[in-house]
Design a protein around this motif. Structure first.
Motif, PDB file in Angstrom:
ATOM      1  N   ARG A 100       0.853  -1.192   0.000  1.00 37.91           N
ATOM      2  CA  ARG A 100       0.000   0.000   0.000  1.00 37.91           C
ATOM      3  C   ARG A 100       0.891   1.245   0.000  1.00 37.91           C
ATOM      4  NH1 ARG A 100      -4.883  -0.868   4.442  1.00 37.91           N
ATOM      5  NH2 ARG A 100      -5.738  -2.824   3.598  1.00 37.91           N
ATOM      6  N   PRO A 101       0.507   2.293  -0.731  1.00 34.61           N
ATOM      7  CA  PRO A 101       1.360   3.480  -0.802  1.00 34.61           C
ATOM      8  C   PRO A 101       1.455   4.205   0.541  1.00 34.61           C
ATOM      9  CG  PRO A 101      -0.767   3.899  -1.828  1.00 34.61           C
ATOM     10  CD  PRO A 101      -0.728   2.430  -1.523  1.00 34.61           C
ATOM     11  N   GLN A 102       2.494   4.994   0.691  1.00 36.93           N
ATOM     12  CA  GLN A 102       2.731   5.714   1.934  1.00 36.93           C
ATOM     13  C   GLN A 102       1.568   6.634   2.292  1.00 36.93           C
ATOM     14  OE1 GLN A 102       5.372   5.062   3.823  1.00 36.93           O
ATOM     15  NE2 GLN A 102       4.691   6.454   5.434  1.00 36.93           N
ATOM     16  N   SER A 158       5.959   5.645  -3.070  1.00 35.83           N
ATOM     17  CA  SER A 158       5.617   5.684  -4.494  1.00 35.83           C
ATOM     18  C   SER A 158       6.684   6.380  -5.329  1.00 35.83           C
ATOM     19  CB  SER A 158       4.269   6.374  -4.695  1.00 35.83           C
ATOM     20  OG  SER A 158       3.251   5.692  -3.998  1.00 35.83           O
ATOM     21  N   GLN A 159       7.484   7.244  -4.710  1.00 34.81           N
ATOM     22  CA  GLN A 159       8.539   7.929  -5.435  1.00 34.81           C
ATOM     23  C   GLN A 159       9.711   6.997  -5.750  1.00 34.81           C
ATOM     24  OE1 GLN A 159       8.120  11.137  -6.479  1.00 34.81           O
ATOM     25  NE2 GLN A 159       6.068  10.895  -5.604  1.00 34.81           N
ATOM     26  N   THR A 160       9.844   5.942  -4.943  1.00 40.49           N
ATOM     27  CA  THR A 160      10.967   5.010  -5.100  1.00 40.49           C
ATOM     28  C   THR A 160      10.561   3.719  -5.786  1.00 40.49           C
ATOM     29  OG1 THR A 160      11.926   5.898  -3.055  1.00 40.49           O
ATOM     30  CG2 THR A 160      12.809   3.811  -3.854  1.00 40.49           C
ATOM     31  N   HIS A 161       9.378   3.206  -5.426  1.00 44.22           N
ATOM     32  CA  HIS A 161       8.942   1.914  -5.942  1.00 44.22           C
ATOM     33  C   HIS A 161       7.579   2.053  -6.617  1.00 44.22           C
ATOM     34  CE1 HIS A 161      11.648   0.642  -2.488  1.00 44.22           C
ATOM     35  NE2 HIS A 161      12.248   0.188  -3.561  1.00 44.22           N
ATOM     36  N   SER A 162       7.501   1.585  -7.851  1.00 42.71           N
ATOM     37  CA  SER A 162       6.295   1.763  -8.663  1.00 42.71           C
ATOM     38  C   SER A 162       5.158   0.863  -8.202  1.00 42.71           C
ATOM     39  CB  SER A 162       6.630   1.461 -10.136  1.00 42.71           C
ATOM     40  OG  SER A 162       7.043   0.106 -10.268  1.00 42.71           O
TER      41      SER A 162
END
Length: 326
Positions: free
Chosen positions: A221-223, A248-252
């Motif tokens: 789940r996204p941050q 989400s900025q690091t892992h798609s």
């Protein structure tokens, strides 16, 4: 909380040895080894496995770092031999350095290898080793079995093995609560996310039998969902669990991104056992994290996977987008 510990089984050791054998060419230039030298006692089992895989003679030596004394147990390899010096772990590296100097003084060329190394403490790390994920316990390591060992533990304020526990990580969606079908997310994402936040956890008997006071939840789940997810855990009795969400900025938002995020969290936290609900992610995580036992927790089946092969996270099979945040 008990001290997290990685209980490394014999089968896992065999897998790790195979993984390290595959990497030996990087440090040896592909040259054949004439002998594998095991340091008694911790290095005996892995040295035996290396000897069998490499087809090299097994030789043993005893190294006592407190007395700075090293001696062969049996015949020494002939001068000029290419030797692989093996121990189970390099903590400070003192024993390994002492043994290496001894073998080199016998006229042998030496490559050092341990299953794990403590990069923070080791002064002279081995030529080849995996980074220790935390405190490692081997099957042959039974410190408290003698009065002298118990006195040693007390003297140095060490925890008894009985007080140590595996550090367990768990996936969230599909483990703590039932998955929502991906078509629901595709049809109305916001409504489905709201419904998900109101779902109760699975019945206790359907949950993995772990100590929920000593677990860490690792989810894709996204941050941005952290606060909602944290509130859900606290509301349903999982307030003692740590929580890691995907940046989400690091892992798609793909299978690759989910696996990369979880693998990074597993290694950063020193997780020894991870329970995952998605079979594809289970296999990929087992390959990406050789120090972690990964369990697929399917709806009707359970499968422990101990892979140590190299996994390319950018493979075509792993690029599909995650429809539901997991």
């Amino acid at each position: 909380m008990n001290s997290p510990v990685h209980q490394v089984s014999y089968s896992k050791i065999e897998q790790l040895v195979g993984h390290l054998v595959d990497r030996l060419a990087e440090v040896s230039g592909g040259e054949r080894f004439d002998a594998v030298v095991g340091i008694v006692r911790g290095g005996v089992v892995p040295a035996t496995m290396f000897s069998q895989r490499l087809g090299a003679e097994l030789v043993l030596l005893r190294a006592e770092r407190h007395q700075a004394r090293v001696e062969w147990l049996g015949e020494a390899p002939p001068p000029g031999s290419r030797t692989l010096l093996v121990d189970d772990i390099a903590s400070r590296g003192t024993t390994l350095s002492l043994a290496r100097a001894f073998v080199e003084a016998a006229g042998c060329r030496v490559t050092t290898c341990t299953l794990f190394v403590d990069r923070d403490r080791c002064v002279t790390p081995p030529d080849l080793a995996l980074d220790a994920p935390g405190f490692v316990r081997y099957p042959w390591d039974r410190r408290e079995t003698t009065p002298a060992a118990r006195q040693f533990i007390s003297q140095y304020e060490m925890l008894s093995p009985a007080a140590e526990a595996e550090f367990v990580g768990v996936d969230l969606d599909g483990i703590l609560l039932r998955d929502i079908h991906r078509s629901d997310y595709e049809r109305d994402l916001l409504q489905t996310l709201g419904r998900r936040a109101d779902l109760p956890p699975r019945p206790h008997l359907e949950l993995p039998p772990v100590d929920w006071q000593a677990c860490h939840v690792i989810t894709a789940r996204p941050q941005q969902d952290y606060q909602v997810t944290r509130a859900w855990l606290d509301r349903h009795g999982f307030e003692a669990c740590g929580l890691s969400c995907r940046d989400s900025q690091t892992h798609s938002h793909t299978i690759d991104g989910a696996v990369a995020h979880k693998a990074q969290a597993l290694l950063r936290l020193g997780i020894s056992l991870f329970i995952e609900s998605d079979l594809q992610q289970t296999v990929m995580l087992a390959g990406a994290c050789p120090t972690v036992d990964v369990v697929w927790w399917g709806r009707f089946r359970r499968l422990r996977i101990g892979g140590v092969s190299q996994v390319v996270l950018g493979s075509n099979t792993g690029n599909r987008t995650l429809t539901s945040p997991r």
